[in-house]
Design an enzyme around this catalytic site. Structure first.
Site, PDB file in Angstrom:
ATOM      1  N   SER A 145      53.581  41.644  41.440  1.00 50.54           N
ATOM      2  CA  SER A 145      52.251  41.041  41.384  1.00 50.54           C
ATOM      3  C   SER A 145      52.297  39.598  41.896  1.00 50.54           C
ATOM      4  O   SER A 145      52.738  39.342  43.009  1.00 50.54           O
ATOM      5  CB  SER A 145      51.696  41.136  39.968  1.00 50.54           C
ATOM      6  OG  SER A 145      50.322  40.805  39.925  1.00 50.54           O
ATOM      7  N   LYS A 155      56.245  49.340  39.090  1.00 49.18           N
ATOM      8  CA  LYS A 155      55.249  49.811  38.126  1.00 49.18           C
ATOM      9  C   LYS A 155      55.046  51.318  38.268  1.00 49.18           C
ATOM     10  O   LYS A 155      55.008  51.845  39.370  1.00 49.18           O
ATOM     11  CB  LYS A 155      53.893  49.132  38.362  1.00 49.18           C
ATOM     12  CG  LYS A 155      53.891  47.627  38.221  1.00 49.18           C
ATOM     13  CD  LYS A 155      52.462  47.085  38.074  1.00 49.18           C
ATOM     14  CE  LYS A 155      51.576  47.392  39.246  1.00 49.18           C
ATOM     15  NZ  LYS A 155      50.244  46.761  39.123  1.00 49.18           N
ATOM     16  N   ASP A 297      46.089  38.103  44.819  1.00 48.84           N
ATOM     17  CA  ASP A 297      47.523  37.937  44.657  1.00 48.84           C
ATOM     18  C   ASP A 297      48.259  38.972  45.500  1.00 48.84           C
ATOM     19  O   ASP A 297      47.651  39.696  46.292  1.00 48.84           O
ATOM     20  CB  ASP A 297      47.913  37.999  43.188  1.00 48.84           C
ATOM     21  CG  ASP A 297      47.606  39.345  42.550  1.00 48.84           C
ATOM     22  OD1 ASP A 297      46.778  40.090  43.106  1.00 48.84           O
ATOM     23  OD2 ASP A 297      48.193  39.661  41.499  1.00 48.84           O
ATOM     24  N   ASP A 299      49.672  41.890  45.094  1.00 47.28           N
ATOM     25  CA  ASP A 299      49.311  43.311  45.064  1.00 47.28           C
ATOM     26  C   ASP A 299      47.809  43.513  44.929  1.00 47.28           C
ATOM     27  O   ASP A 299      47.344  44.633  44.715  1.00 47.28           O
ATOM     28  CB  ASP A 299      50.061  44.047  43.954  1.00 47.28           C
ATOM     29  CG  ASP A 299      49.602  43.650  42.566  1.00 47.28           C
ATOM     30  OD1 ASP A 299      49.256  42.467  42.367  1.00 47.28           O
ATOM     31  OD2 ASP A 299      49.583  44.517  41.670  1.00 47.28           O
ATOM     32  N   GLU A 384      40.168  40.885  32.065  1.00 48.36           N
ATOM     33  CA  GLU A 384      41.171  40.042  31.426  1.00 48.36           C
ATOM     34  C   GLU A 384      40.968  38.587  31.840  1.00 48.36           C
ATOM     35  O   GLU A 384      40.533  38.311  32.968  1.00 48.36           O
ATOM     36  CB  GLU A 384      42.575  40.468  31.846  1.00 48.36           C
ATOM     37  CG  GLU A 384      42.962  41.874  31.445  1.00 48.36           C
ATOM     38  CD  GLU A 384      44.399  42.181  31.827  1.00 48.36           C
ATOM     39  OE1 GLU A 384      45.127  42.707  30.974  1.00 48.36           O
ATOM     40  OE2 GLU A 384      44.783  41.904  32.981  1.00 48.36           O
TER      41      GLU A 384
END
Length: 538
Positions: A145, A155, A297, A299, A384
């Site tokens: 990330s 991941k 970012d 990814d 988030e």
């Protein structure tokens, strides 16, 4: 905050790509050393090959463990796999393919040998499983990330398309460490030749019209700048521009595993975090050239929003604006669909949600908690505080179950196109109506024993009755939305709150705090929060 924060990276700041890759193959982990074990955090296993924390043995064993896990779960469909531009992502991607092919897994890689953003992979998994082929697909994203260039990441996304839950990651990590300890006996590897291809980019881009009002953006004529920050979305923004004929410029199309074109974060590290003003300093220099300017970012699961009138938006501010807009402009969503937020996100979201007449679904840190609600539409938006979010399509069906920074960046343009107001202007209106909170996160020193105590802390162990001059109205260690443990504690008053959680990588704990009574009151909340937590874990 370092004096060099926000300045261009120097040659001395850059990684040695060849040395990093050589260490990936040469260094062998000893799982008796905690720092050299496979450990899944909220977004997979991460580390640097130089620290023997992300090496070929880690990835081969972890991939073999995923093969065994999916077999145990009856997952027999294809496995989608993609990667980002980090230097360690390429070698890890090759290692994973060697294991997957040797185990007879049907693997789908990008048709154009392009990078694959996390949301694009989630979208692909869900699209396949929605078509009901008679089997289920899952996937792997090779990315750390927003982490610095020296890091690698890995991941696993099961058939629901989102981050694997702790039951799955614990099993995978434990099995991987067993395989490493056993000398990799049982890990199968062969040349990665038998793979199929999938048009991740085309399928994702063509589907955007079912979740974003691309026609409104096009007809408005607003000028958009998109900076991939050298990440996996670099090929997507041009495709979006061409497919929907919008006025969009890819501000910086460069890709370089050293990220030499970046400005340094607060701690002098190169970090692709689009919510950081220091990281986005070079992007901010272009803010007056565009009506909306965005960053992603590495990814593309995070977003940064810049407006000419407001500069870089605080992630909490944009989440509040996004929620206010979406729940007022999506007639196809369920009338009882809740608003999802992590418990360290701003209380402004609570106030906006209440005004909209919607239920709030407050969960622990980690996007995985939003997955069930996004799938069935009972939660139409999940966000988030760290600038990650996703939401459902116009018709209320699932889009992605992982964070989608491209989607949220496009939403900023839709908001301006439809309302005539920038997200910054709209937040100013919300603040005038609901109050303007001050929000910050700080770190406090803690021993490993104290961190462990904090992770197990029960809200009933908080004996304080006041916080910064206000009566404490709640102290809890499980999330109100789903009753899951938060791995720490949250304390609330009428106009303020704090949450404390141990760091997974450093000998500190994190204090998130917010106050609607100003910066001085926030500072008082932070001081007293540390005293309250230190007393509870002493």
């Amino acid at each position: 905050m370092s004096e060099r924060a926000g300045t261009r990276a120097l040659e001395s700041d850059l990684i040695d790509v060849d040395g990093l890759i050589k260490a990936y193959y040469d260094l062998k982990p000893d799982v008796a050393v905690p720092a050299q074990r496979v450990v899944f955090g909220t977004s997979g296993h991460r580390g640097s090959s130089l620290n023997t924390a992300f090496n070929e043995d880690h990835i081969s064993a972890t991939t073999q463990a995923i093969v065994e896990y999916r077999a145990g779960q009856g997952i027999t469909g294809p496995l989608f796999i993609g990667t980002d531009p980090h230097a360690l992502s390429g070698p890890a991607y090759t290692t994973a393919l060697e294991v997957l092919v040797a185990n007879g897994v049907r693997v789908l890689v990008d048709e154009f040998d392009d990078y694959v953003p996390t949301p694009s992979l989630s979208h692909a998994i869900l699209a396949y499983n929605r078509a009901e082929h008679g089997d289920l697909a899952d996937g792997i994203v090779v990315t750390p990330s927003h982490n610095p260039p020296m890091d690698g990441g890995f991941k696993y996304n099961p058939p629901h398309g989102g981050p694997a839950d702790s039951d799955a990651t614990s099993w995978i990590a434990n099995r991987a460490n067993e395989l490493i300890a056993g000398g990799l006996v049982g890990v199968l590897m062969s040349e990665p030749s038998a793979v199929e291809t999938y048009d991740f980019r085309g399928n994702y881009v063509n589907d955007l019209e079912n979740i974003i009002d691309m026609q409104a953006i096009r007809t408005s004529g607003i000028r958009i700048g998109a900076d991939p920050l050298g990440g996996a979305s670099v090929g997507y923004w041009g495709a979006i521009r061409d497919r929907y004929e919008i006025d969009l410029v890819v501000v910086n199309p460069k890709v370089d595993p050293t990220w030499r074109f970046m400005t340094l974060d607060w701690d002098e590290k190169i970090r692709m975090d689009p919510s950081s003003a220091s990281v986005m300093a070079s992007v901010l220099a272009h803010k007056d050239e565009y009506d909306i300017l965005t960053g992603n970012d590495a990814d593309a699961d995070r977003h940064g929003i810049i407006t000419p009138d407001g500069g870089l938006m605080n992630p909490n501010h944009f989440l509040a604006v996004a929620i206010d807009y979406l729940y007022s402009h999506r007639e196809g969503w369920k009338p009882d669909a809740a608003v999802g937020k992590t418990l360290v996100s701003s209380t402004m979201i609570d106030r906006v949600t209440g005004f909209l007449g919607r239920d709030l679904w407050e969960v622990p840190v980690g996007f995985k908690w939003f997955v069930p609600g996004l799938i069935d539409g009972s939660v139409a938006f999940g966000g988030e505080e760290s600038a990650g979010a996703s939401f459902v399509r116009f018709d209320g069906t699932v889009w992605t179950t992982d964070k989608d920074g491209i989607l949220l960046a496009l939403l900023a343009s839709e908001i301006l196109a439809v309302t005539g107001k920038t997200p910054s202007q709209r937040y100013a209106e919300l603040a005038e109506h609901f109050g303007a909170p001050a929000y910050a996160r700080v770190d406090a020193a803690a021993t490993p024993a104290q961190k462990a105590a904090l992770a197990k802390l029960d809200g009933s162990m908080i004996t304080a009755t006041e916080l910064a001059g206000e009566k404490i109205t709640g102290a809890f260690s499980v999330a109100p939305g789903n009753g899951a443990a938060i791995g720490g504690v949250k304390v609330t008053t009428e106009n303020a709150w704090f949450a404390a959680r141990p760091s997974g990588t450093e000998d500190v704990y994190k204090i998130y705090a917010e106050s609607f009574l100003g910066l001085e009151h926030l500072a008082q909340v932070q001081r007293e929060a540390k005293a309250i937590v230190d007393a509870a874990i002493a």
